[in-house]
Motif scaffolding. Structure first.
Motif, PDB file in Angstrom:
ATOM      1  N   GLY A 175      -0.675  -3.992  -7.796  1.00 43.63           N
ATOM      2  CA  GLY A 175      -1.845  -4.858  -7.730  1.00 43.63           C
ATOM      3  C   GLY A 175      -3.054  -4.349  -8.474  1.00 43.63           C
ATOM      4  O   GLY A 175      -4.071  -5.047  -8.560  1.00 43.63           O
ATOM      5  N   ILE A 176      -2.960  -3.150  -9.023  1.00 46.02           N
ATOM      6  CA  ILE A 176      -4.073  -2.538  -9.756  1.00 46.02           C
ATOM      7  C   ILE A 176      -3.723  -2.528 -11.244  1.00 46.02           C
ATOM      8  O   ILE A 176      -2.627  -2.104 -11.632  1.00 46.02           O
ATOM      9  N   PHE A 177      -4.656  -2.974 -12.071  1.00 42.82           N
ATOM     10  CA  PHE A 177      -4.418  -3.060 -13.512  1.00 42.82           C
ATOM     11  C   PHE A 177      -5.514  -2.291 -14.250  1.00 42.82           C
ATOM     12  O   PHE A 177      -6.686  -2.369 -13.891  1.00 42.82           O
ATOM     13  N   CYS A 178      -5.084  -1.576 -15.283  1.00 45.43           N
ATOM     14  CA  CYS A 178      -5.998  -0.662 -15.979  1.00 45.43           C
ATOM     15  C   CYS A 178      -6.052  -0.949 -17.475  1.00 45.43           C
ATOM     16  O   CYS A 178      -5.111  -1.507 -18.061  1.00 45.43           O
ATOM     17  N   SER A 179      -7.142  -0.549 -18.056  1.00 45.40           N
ATOM     18  CA  SER A 179      -7.270  -0.444 -19.506  1.00 45.40           C
ATOM     19  C   SER A 179      -7.558   1.008 -19.792  1.00 45.40           C
ATOM     20  O   SER A 179      -8.624   1.516 -19.438  1.00 45.40           O
ATOM     21  N   GLY A 180      -6.582   1.683 -20.408  1.00 49.57           N
ATOM     22  CA  GLY A 180      -6.691   3.135 -20.502  1.00 49.57           C
ATOM     23  C   GLY A 180      -6.551   3.712 -19.112  1.00 49.57           C
ATOM     24  O   GLY A 180      -5.594   3.432 -18.391  1.00 49.57           O
ATOM     25  N   SER A 181      -7.527   4.491 -18.698  1.00 47.37           N
ATOM     26  CA  SER A 181      -7.504   5.065 -17.355  1.00 47.37           C
ATOM     27  C   SER A 181      -8.478   4.373 -16.415  1.00 47.37           C
ATOM     28  O   SER A 181      -8.650   4.800 -15.274  1.00 47.37           O
ATOM     29  N   SER A 182      -9.113   3.281 -16.873  1.00 48.30           N
ATOM     30  CA  SER A 182     -10.118   2.586 -16.069  1.00 48.30           C
ATOM     31  C   SER A 182      -9.499   1.383 -15.362  1.00 48.30           C
ATOM     32  O   SER A 182      -8.770   0.600 -15.975  1.00 48.30           O
ATOM     33  N   VAL A 183      -9.810   1.220 -14.089  1.00 51.21           N
ATOM     34  CA  VAL A 183      -9.363   0.061 -13.331  1.00 51.21           C
ATOM     35  C   VAL A 183     -10.206  -1.140 -13.753  1.00 51.21           C
ATOM     36  O   VAL A 183     -11.425  -1.153 -13.576  1.00 51.21           O
ATOM     37  N   THR A 184      -9.564  -2.152 -14.327  1.00 54.08           N
ATOM     38  CA  THR A 184     -10.280  -3.330 -14.812  1.00 54.08           C
ATOM     39  C   THR A 184      -9.943  -4.597 -14.028  1.00 54.08           C
ATOM     40  O   THR A 184     -10.684  -5.573 -14.124  1.00 54.08           O
ATOM     41  N   ALA A 185      -8.867  -4.592 -13.264  1.00 51.03           N
ATOM     42  CA  ALA A 185      -8.499  -5.804 -12.515  1.00 51.03           C
ATOM     43  C   ALA A 185      -7.739  -5.438 -11.250  1.00 51.03           C
ATOM     44  O   ALA A 185      -6.960  -4.479 -11.232  1.00 51.03           O
ATOM     45  N   ILE A 186      -8.001  -6.207 -10.195  1.00 51.86           N
ATOM     46  CA  ILE A 186      -7.243  -6.115  -8.951  1.00 51.86           C
ATOM     47  C   ILE A 186      -6.730  -7.508  -8.636  1.00 51.86           C
ATOM     48  O   ILE A 186      -7.518  -8.459  -8.523  1.00 51.86           O
ATOM     49  N   ASP A 187      -5.426  -7.648  -8.532  1.00 51.43           N
ATOM     50  CA  ASP A 187      -4.806  -8.930  -8.209  1.00 51.43           C
ATOM     51  C   ASP A 187      -3.871  -8.729  -7.023  1.00 51.43           C
ATOM     52  O   ASP A 187      -2.754  -8.250  -7.165  1.00 51.43           O
ATOM     53  N   LEU A 188      -4.375  -9.093  -5.846  1.00 54.30           N
ATOM     54  CA  LEU A 188      -3.592  -9.005  -4.617  1.00 54.30           C
ATOM     55  C   LEU A 188      -3.434 -10.388  -3.990  1.00 54.30           C
ATOM     56  O   LEU A 188      -3.367 -10.522  -2.769  1.00 54.30           O
ATOM     57  N   ASN A 189      -3.369 -11.409  -4.831  1.00 56.86           N
ATOM     58  CA  ASN A 189      -3.173 -12.764  -4.339  1.00 56.86           C
ATOM     59  C   ASN A 189      -1.890 -12.878  -3.525  1.00 56.86           C
ATOM     60  O   ASN A 189      -0.847 -12.323  -3.900  1.00 56.86           O
ATOM     61  N   LYS A 190      -1.979 -13.581  -2.412  1.00 51.36           N
ATOM     62  CA  LYS A 190      -0.831 -13.882  -1.558  1.00 51.36           C
ATOM     63  C   LYS A 190      -0.141 -12.629  -1.017  1.00 51.36           C
ATOM     64  O   LYS A 190       1.058 -12.642  -0.734  1.00 51.36           O
ATOM     65  N   ALA A 191      -0.895 -11.559  -0.841  1.00 49.85           N
ATOM     66  CA  ALA A 191      -0.315 -10.328  -0.296  1.00 49.85           C
ATOM     67  C   ALA A 191      -0.317 -10.312   1.225  1.00 49.85           C
ATOM     68  O   ALA A 191       0.309  -9.446   1.833  1.00 49.85           O
ATOM     69  N   LEU A 230       0.806  -1.218   0.000  1.00 47.68           N
ATOM     70  CA  LEU A 230       0.000   0.000   0.000  1.00 47.68           C
ATOM     71  C   LEU A 230       0.842   1.271   0.000  1.00 47.68           C
ATOM     72  O   LEU A 230       0.307   2.366  -0.182  1.00 47.68           O
ATOM     73  N   LYS A 231       2.131   1.144   0.189  1.00 51.48           N
ATOM     74  CA  LYS A 231       2.986   2.333   0.102  1.00 51.48           C
ATOM     75  C   LYS A 231       2.997   2.904  -1.314  1.00 51.48           C
ATOM     76  O   LYS A 231       3.335   4.075  -1.516  1.00 51.48           O
ATOM     77  N   THR A 232       2.629   2.056  -2.285  1.00 47.84           N
ATOM     78  CA  THR A 232       2.568   2.540  -3.671  1.00 47.84           C
ATOM     79  C   THR A 232       1.221   3.178  -3.988  1.00 47.84           C
ATOM     80  O   THR A 232       1.056   3.754  -5.057  1.00 47.84           O
ATOM     81  N   TRP A 233       0.260   3.066  -3.073  1.00 47.66           N
ATOM     82  CA  TRP A 233      -1.076   3.610  -3.309  1.00 47.66           C
ATOM     83  C   TRP A 233      -1.120   5.078  -2.890  1.00 47.66           C
ATOM     84  O   TRP A 233      -1.780   5.456  -1.923  1.00 47.66           O
ATOM     85  N   VAL A 234      -0.408   5.893  -3.628  1.00 45.84           N
ATOM     86  CA  VAL A 234      -0.305   7.321  -3.323  1.00 45.84           C
ATOM     87  C   VAL A 234      -0.569   8.111  -4.599  1.00 45.84           C
ATOM     88  O   VAL A 234      -0.043   7.753  -5.673  1.00 45.84           O
ATOM     89  N   GLY A 235      -1.360   9.160  -4.503  1.00 50.03           N
ATOM     90  CA  GLY A 235      -1.634  10.004  -5.658  1.00 50.03           C
ATOM     91  C   GLY A 235      -2.815   9.509  -6.471  1.00 50.03           C
ATOM     92  O   GLY A 235      -3.329   8.403  -6.281  1.00 50.03           O
ATOM     93  N   GLU A 236      -3.263  10.340  -7.387  1.00 47.22           N
ATOM     94  CA  GLU A 236      -4.467  10.040  -8.165  1.00 47.22           C
ATOM     95  C   GLU A 236      -4.215   9.117  -9.351  1.00 47.22           C
ATOM     96  O   GLU A 236      -5.158   8.664  -9.979  1.00 47.22           O
ATOM     97  N   ASP A 237      -2.965   8.811  -9.640  1.00 43.96           N
ATOM     98  CA  ASP A 237      -2.673   7.876 -10.728  1.00 43.96           C
ATOM     99  C   ASP A 237      -2.813   6.452 -10.198  1.00 43.96           C
ATOM    100  O   ASP A 237      -1.838   5.767  -9.894  1.00 43.96           O
ATOM    101  N   VAL A 238      -4.055   5.983 -10.087  1.00 44.44           N
ATOM    102  CA  VAL A 238      -4.316   4.680  -9.475  1.00 44.44           C
ATOM    103  C   VAL A 238      -3.752   3.534 -10.312  1.00 44.44           C
ATOM    104  O   VAL A 238      -3.518   2.439  -9.792  1.00 44.44           O
ATOM    105  N   CYS A 239      -3.523   3.772 -11.587  1.00 39.44           N
ATOM    106  CA  CYS A 239      -2.990   2.720 -12.448  1.00 39.44           C
ATOM    107  C   CYS A 239      -1.529   2.399 -12.126  1.00 39.44           C
ATOM    108  O   CYS A 239      -0.997   1.389 -12.602  1.00 39.44           O
ATOM    109  N   SER A 240      -0.893   3.248 -11.334  1.00 38.69           N
ATOM    110  CA  SER A 240       0.482   2.988 -10.910  1.00 38.69           C
ATOM    111  C   SER A 240       0.536   2.225  -9.593  1.00 38.69           C
ATOM    112  O   SER A 240       1.606   1.814  -9.156  1.00 38.69           O
ATOM    113  N   TYR A 241      -0.621   1.998  -8.963  1.00 36.72           N
ATOM    114  CA  TYR A 241      -0.652   1.282  -7.693  1.00 36.72           C
ATOM    115  C   TYR A 241      -0.299  -0.191  -7.920  1.00 36.72           C
ATOM    116  O   TYR A 241      -0.755  -0.806  -8.895  1.00 36.72           O
TER     117      TYR A 241
END
Length: 388
Positions: free
Chosen positions: A93-109, A80-91
């Protein structure tokens, strides 16, 4: 009084002239009881409220993820230290298509926390994979707003309470994995009416009977193993022409017979009903399972002879009937070269069988199970009943 008004008029003339000199930016001016006032060209007044100006809208994905971040109390891998700022696609475990969040993969976190209602703001989310974490509590009802969600994997967490009904209202869900949690109570019948491809509920604390419409499921995989389900396998098992390929009912508290309709599961490849208290004979129609590869009937209370045609099924690779009360099997079974475990039964002349006193009283000996001889012609007739 006249002098003041004259002076105000002169000042107003001056500022109007000045406004023509500053071009497009303009200057707002006016005369009030307090004299001449200046503005920024926006048409305001000395008493205008700055908060009435339009505000920039916050990214809903940012709102959702930051809300969830506050509900996660332990993050040993510092994801979660990477979950900073409005660019959520850079977080992470977060995956985007364009600017839309389309997948969250936090398996084994190994995250600890809860699922927040604001995740429903992720309107384009298609995949939510959270297996092997420490999420707990229940799922918020707002998740039914995730109209794009197709895969939901919450396995190996600490969720509890009754079956999460909200999953039944996620319209496009095709993969549901709730394995290895602490869900309790009954399994809803509507689950098997939903257009799912995989239903994984094993290793929870579900109780009650298996819903009667199990065979109606569109799923290719149903895993109900390692729960506390009781009662009989539904008599409609297979009648609705299901496309099930794997059915895992092992390690529950099931009783009664295997229904004759099991022969309708012509596509099934794996059938495991081991470690229950099923009794009676194995239905002859089980020989109609032409695609079966793995069949496990072990650790029940079955009796009688194995169906003659069972051991001649062309795709069968593993047959386990160990620790029942079978009294014999055909010569065809004696010739099979693949894995065939028949230990712990009552078969004369074979090794590793039960002591004779154990075989003197057969459990469920008075149980009457419907008998339909499964010759090739009968299998064709049975499969002809299967819905297209």
């Amino acid at each position: 009084m006249r002098t003041n008004k004259g002076n105000n008029f002169k000042l107003l003339s001056f500022f109007l002239f000045l406004g023509t000199c500053v071009g497009d930016y303009g200057i707002g001016v006016g005369i009030g009881e307090g004299g001449v006032w200046l503005g920024d060209g926006g048409g305001g007044s000395p008493n205008s409220n700055p908060s009435s100006a339009p505000k920039q809208q916050t990214n809903p994905a940012y709102t959702a993820l930051q809300s969830w971040k506050t509900a996660i109390t332990e993050d040993p891998s510092s994801i979660l230290k990477t979950w900073v700022g409005e660019d959520v696609c850079s977080y992470k475990g977060i995956f985007c298509s364009g600017s839309s969040v389309t997948a969250i993969d936090l398996n084994k976190a190994n995250l600890k926390g809860t699922i927040v209602k604001d995740l429903s703001l992720l309107s384009d989310l298609t995949i939510l994979h959270l297996n092997t974490n420490r999420f707990s509590g229940q799922l918020p009802d707002s998740l039914k707003a995730l109209t794009s969600l197709q895969e939901l994997d919450l396995s190996n967490n600490k969720f509890s309470g009754p079956f999460p009904q909200v999953t039944l209202y996620i319209p496009n869900l095709v993969y549901l994995d709730l394995r290895f949690n602490s869900f309790t109570g009954s399994i809803p019948e509507t689950l098997f009416n939903k257009q799912l491809d995989a239903i994984l509920l094993n290793n929870n604390g579900f109780t009650g009977e298996i819903p009667g419409n199990l065979g109606s499921s569109s799923a290719s995989l149903v895993n109900l193993a390692n729960n506390k389900l009781s009662g009989e396998i539904p008599t409609s098992f297979g009648i609705s022409g299901s496309k099930l390929k794997e059915v895992l009912l092992l390690n529950n508290q099931l009783t009664g017979c295997i229904p004759e309709s099991v022969g309708l599961f012509s596509d099934v490849e794996v059938l495991d009903v081991s470690f229950n208290s099923l009794m009676g004979h194995v239905p002859d129609t089980i020989s109609c399972l032409s695609e079966i590869e793995v069949l496990n009937l072990g650790h029940n209370k079955f009796s009688g002879d194995l169906p003659d045609l069972l051991c001649s099924l062309r795709n069968l690779m593993n047959l386990t009937v160990a620790f029942n009360f079978f009294s014999g099997f055909s010569s065809e079974c004696s010739r099979i070269s693949f894995g065939f475990d028949f230990s712990g039964n009552c078969i004369p002349g074979k090794g590793y069988q039960r002591p004779q006193p154990d075989c003197s009283v057969i459990p469920g000996g008075s149980l009457s199970c419907l008998r339909i001889p499964a010759q090739p012609l009968t299998c064709a007739a049975i499969l002809g009943l299967k819905a297209p």
